[in-house]
Design an enzyme around this catalytic site. Sequence first.
Site, PDB file in Angstrom:
ATOM      1  N   GLN A  78       0.730  -1.313   0.094  1.00  0.00           N
ATOM      2  CA  GLN A  78      -0.027  -0.069   0.106  1.00  0.00           C
ATOM      3  C   GLN A  78       0.711   1.127   0.016  1.00  0.00           C
ATOM      4  O   GLN A  78       1.462   1.548   1.031  1.00  0.00           O
ATOM      5  CB  GLN A  78      -0.944  -0.037   1.283  1.00  0.00           C
ATOM      6  CG  GLN A  78      -1.715   1.147   1.408  1.00  0.00           C
ATOM      7  CD  GLN A  78      -2.519   0.915   2.768  1.00  0.00           C
ATOM      8  OE1 GLN A  78      -2.129   0.377   3.661  1.00  0.00           O
ATOM      9  NE2 GLN A  78      -3.540   1.687   3.000  1.00  0.00           N
ATOM     10  N   GLY A  79       0.798   1.977  -1.109  1.00  0.00           N
ATOM     11  CA  GLY A  79       1.798   3.141  -1.054  1.00  0.00           C
ATOM     12  C   GLY A  79       1.046   4.446  -0.970  1.00  0.00           C
ATOM     13  O   GLY A  79       0.932   5.011  -1.881  1.00  0.00           O
TER      14      GLY A  79
ATOM     15  N   SER B 253       4.797  -1.092   4.088  1.00  0.00           N
ATOM     16  CA  SER B 253       4.863  -2.216   4.497  1.00  0.00           C
ATOM     17  C   SER B 253       5.106  -3.358   3.420  1.00  0.00           C
ATOM     18  O   SER B 253       4.544  -3.392   2.189  1.00  0.00           O
ATOM     19  CB  SER B 253       3.835  -2.714   5.382  1.00  0.00           C
ATOM     20  OG  SER B 253       3.943  -1.816   6.417  1.00  0.00           O
TER      21      SER B 253
ATOM     22  N   GLU C  87      -9.735  -1.262   5.267  1.00  0.00           N
ATOM     23  CA  GLU C  87      -8.540  -1.401   6.122  1.00  0.00           C
ATOM     24  C   GLU C  87      -9.071  -1.618   7.398  1.00  0.00           C
ATOM     25  O   GLU C  87      -8.634  -2.219   8.335  1.00  0.00           O
ATOM     26  CB  GLU C  87      -7.519  -0.168   5.954  1.00  0.00           C
ATOM     27  CG  GLU C  87      -6.280  -0.472   6.783  1.00  0.00           C
ATOM     28  CD  GLU C  87      -5.213   0.479   6.541  1.00  0.00           C
ATOM     29  OE1 GLU C  87      -5.530   1.720   6.022  1.00  0.00           O
ATOM     30  OE2 GLU C  87      -3.991   0.217   6.660  1.00  0.00           O
TER      31      GLU C  87
HETATM   32  C1  LIG Z   1       3.060  -0.811  11.551  1.00  0.00           C
HETATM   33  C2  LIG Z   1       2.920   0.243  10.443  1.00  0.00           C
HETATM   34  C3  LIG Z   1       2.492  -0.165   8.859  1.00  0.00           C
HETATM   35  C4  LIG Z   1       2.172   0.909   8.109  1.00  0.00           C
HETATM   36  N1  LIG Z   1       2.173   0.546   6.714  1.00  0.00           N
HETATM   37  C5  LIG Z   1       1.907   1.368   6.000  1.00  0.00           C
HETATM   38  C6  LIG Z   1       1.659   0.962   4.632  1.00  0.00           C
HETATM   39  O1  LIG Z   1       1.760  -0.417   4.127  1.00  0.00           O
HETATM   40  N2  LIG Z   1       1.575   1.880   3.682  1.00  0.00           N
HETATM   41  C7  LIG Z   1       1.203   3.017   3.950  1.00  0.00           C
HETATM   42  O2  LIG Z   1       1.068   4.147   3.054  1.00  0.00           O
HETATM   43  N3  LIG Z   1       1.334   3.600   5.252  1.00  0.00           N
HETATM   44  C8  LIG Z   1       1.704   2.783   6.322  1.00  0.00           C
HETATM   45  N4  LIG Z   1       1.862   3.124   7.512  1.00  0.00           N
HETATM   46  C9  LIG Z   1       1.833   4.492   7.798  1.00  0.00           C
HETATM   47  C10 LIG Z   1       0.635   5.025   8.616  1.00  0.00           C
HETATM   48  O3  LIG Z   1      -0.547   4.779   7.790  1.00  0.00           O
HETATM   49  C11 LIG Z   1       0.891   6.288   9.002  1.00  0.00           C
HETATM   50  O4  LIG Z   1       1.986   6.393  10.033  1.00  0.00           O
HETATM   51  C12 LIG Z   1      -0.139   7.025   9.760  1.00  0.00           C
HETATM   52  O5  LIG Z   1      -1.058   7.339   8.891  1.00  0.00           O
HETATM   53  C13 LIG Z   1       0.203   8.198  10.841  1.00  0.00           C
HETATM   54  O6  LIG Z   1       0.922   9.277   9.782  1.00  0.00           O
HETATM   55  P1  LIG Z   1       2.313   9.813  10.244  1.00  0.00           P
HETATM   56  O7  LIG Z   1       3.221   8.748  10.668  1.00  0.00           O
HETATM   57  O8  LIG Z   1       2.619  10.477   9.129  1.00  0.00           O
HETATM   58  O9  LIG Z   1       2.012  10.697  11.355  1.00  0.00           O
HETATM   59  P2  LIG Z   1       1.278  12.048  11.246  1.00  0.00           P
HETATM   60  O10 LIG Z   1      -0.059  12.369  10.649  1.00  0.00           O
HETATM   61  O11 LIG Z   1       2.423  13.070  10.927  1.00  0.00           O
HETATM   62  O12 LIG Z   1       0.878  12.345  12.951  1.00  0.00           O
HETATM   63  C14 LIG Z   1       1.969  12.496  13.955  1.00  0.00           C
HETATM   64  C15 LIG Z   1       1.168  12.748  15.254  1.00  0.00           C
HETATM   65  O13 LIG Z   1       0.199  13.744  15.113  1.00  0.00           O
HETATM   66  C16 LIG Z   1      -1.234  13.383  15.331  1.00  0.00           C
HETATM   67  N5  LIG Z   1      -2.025  14.121  14.688  1.00  0.00           N
HETATM   68  C17 LIG Z   1      -1.952  14.180  13.222  1.00  0.00           C
HETATM   69  N6  LIG Z   1      -3.003  14.728  12.860  1.00  0.00           N
HETATM   70  C18 LIG Z   1      -3.853  15.140  13.848  1.00  0.00           C
HETATM   71  C19 LIG Z   1      -5.043  15.888  14.166  1.00  0.00           C
HETATM   72  N7  LIG Z   1      -5.651  16.294  13.060  1.00  0.00           N
HETATM   73  N8  LIG Z   1      -5.506  16.005  15.263  1.00  0.00           N
HETATM   74  C20 LIG Z   1      -4.935  15.401  16.546  1.00  0.00           C
HETATM   75  N9  LIG Z   1      -3.657  14.755  16.134  1.00  0.00           N
HETATM   76  C21 LIG Z   1      -2.897  14.786  15.094  1.00  0.00           C
HETATM   77  C22 LIG Z   1      -1.064  11.907  15.161  1.00  0.00           C
HETATM   78  O14 LIG Z   1      -1.879  11.133  15.848  1.00  0.00           O
HETATM   79  C23 LIG Z   1       0.412  11.617  15.711  1.00  0.00           C
HETATM   80  O15 LIG Z   1       0.418  11.274  16.868  1.00  0.00           O
HETATM   81  C24 LIG Z   1       2.232   2.187   8.637  1.00  0.00           C
HETATM   82  C25 LIG Z   1       2.200   2.865   9.732  1.00  0.00           C
HETATM   83  C26 LIG Z   1       2.758   1.641  10.682  1.00  0.00           C
HETATM   84  C27 LIG Z   1       3.069   1.990  12.028  1.00  0.00           C
END
Ligand SMILES: Cc1cc2nc3c(=O)[nH]c(=O)nc-3n(C[C@H](O)[C@H](O)[C@H](O)COP(=O)(O)OP(=O)(O)OC[C@H]3O[C@@H](n4cnc5c(N)ncnc54)[C@H](O)[C@@H]3O)c2cc1C
Length: 392
Positions: free
Chosen positions: A131-132, A166, A249
């Site tokens: 999933q990209g 992933s 999902e």
């Molecule tokens: C085990 C694992 C597998 C994954 N696999 C994939 C995959 O295969 N493909 C893929 O595309 N992605 C994948 N991801 C990524 C995942 O979708 C993102 O990590 C997730 O959407 C959060 O985005 P971010 O890491 O950019 O954090 P951010 O969105 O930058 O968030 C950082 C912090 O700010 C908080 N925050 C953000 N916006 C708000 C808001 N509006 N209000 C309050 N708090 C907020 C969040 O809760 C978090 O604590 C994976 C993540 C994990 C942990």
Amino acid sequence: MEFRPGAEEETFRRAVRDWLGHALPPGWRDGTFARPRSAADRVDFARRWYRTLFDGGWAGISWPVEYGGRDLSARQHLVFSEEYVRAGAPDLIDVGVGPGLVGPTIIAHGTQAQKERFLPAILRGEEVWCQGFSEPAAGSDLAGLRTRAVRDGDALVVSGQKVWTSFARYSDWCILVVRTNADVPKHRGLTFLLLDMTLPGITIRPLVEMTGVAWFNEVFLEDVRVPLDCVVGEIDRGWDIVITTLSHERASVTPYPRIQAELDALVALLGARPDQARDPRLRQRAAQLRCEVEILRLSTWRSLSNTEHEGRPGPEGSMLKLLWSEIEQRLFELAFEIEGTHGLLDENDPAAFEGGRWQYGLLWSRAATIYAGTSEVQRNIIAQRVLGLPRG
Ligand SMILES: Cc1cc2nc3c(=O)[nH]c(=O)nc-3n(C[C@H](O)[C@H](O)[C@H](O)COP(=O)(O)OP(=O)(O)OC[C@H]3O[C@@H](n4cnc5c(N)ncnc54)[C@H](O)[C@@H]3O)c2cc1C
């Protein structure tokens, strides 16, 4: 509102149990089967095991019959998961994106040619997907993504970067969301693509997680030519398709059978240590977890019942996600405390309890409140859609 499986589900349960009783690889149950250790071997094994599930009629069981599924209800799917976990059957996480996310998305939005090309290969475990979606500056705010695609003849030429992808290194295909129009509000200029991971211009770099395993990857795309017949839906209209994928999902993640099994194992861990088992702090926390897992079980059945009556999952999906992910973290924190200093041992250390599964689980469980929507995002959804509060 039904909180328990009915007679029909119990018949179904027996069928699942009977099949798993003879279909698991020889030696799987008694631990003599040589389980794959490297990531590549695990993926290879998962592909073959998924093929066995397909041959037995257990792949894509909630997909429509016309696409090779069995059109079974979400309740039957949950019964299947309960039995699957109870039997200790192989983890399907490595090959789960295809059947769980991609198949339902193509069924809902794909062309007939896309359905014929991709769905059978997913069901037979022949093609693994990733999933990209996420990017360095677009996770929770996914619509802010910047990977660009520009039309050139019969292709879209894609450049940019994805992250946290992933299984990318072991995937044949990827569902990719790109920006095709930067001059309109951010949700309107996105396009949903099916990306062949062997195309020139794709570079994949693994990211090692704190567990020591590298499931995650960075995916760099440099002038990758994606044929137009790999666009799902219309150019610039990809956001609705993203929502379909994300709703599958969240709906497909109903891990209460797994968490129930983890709790049973934790109770066994505690029970086997008389000193800790008498410690009132540890006992109280184990008892509290028992109550919470029961709430999770009942909430899962209630959610399925609501979905059946309403025809689609409601915001209670966010409540479930919040509940199970935080229970999972508390469960592994408790197990780690029960282990005492043994929790500091490496999984390869012969003195580690149960192959170091509890310390590995403690580290892995930190991810539960991030993937499929962070806890903060789930609370925002609950505040708006359940409590009727204004946007924050
Ligand atoms: C085990 C694992 C597998 C994954 N696999 C994939 C995959 O295969 N493909 C893929 O595309 N992605 C994948 N991801 C990524 C995942 O979708 C993102 O990590 C997730 O959407 C959060 O985005 P971010 O890491 O950019 O954090 P951010 O969105 O930058 O968030 C950082 C912090 O700010 C908080 N925050 C953000 N916006 C708000 C808001 N509006 N209000 C309050 N708090 C907020 C969040 O809760 C978090 O604590 C994976 C993540 C994990 C942990």
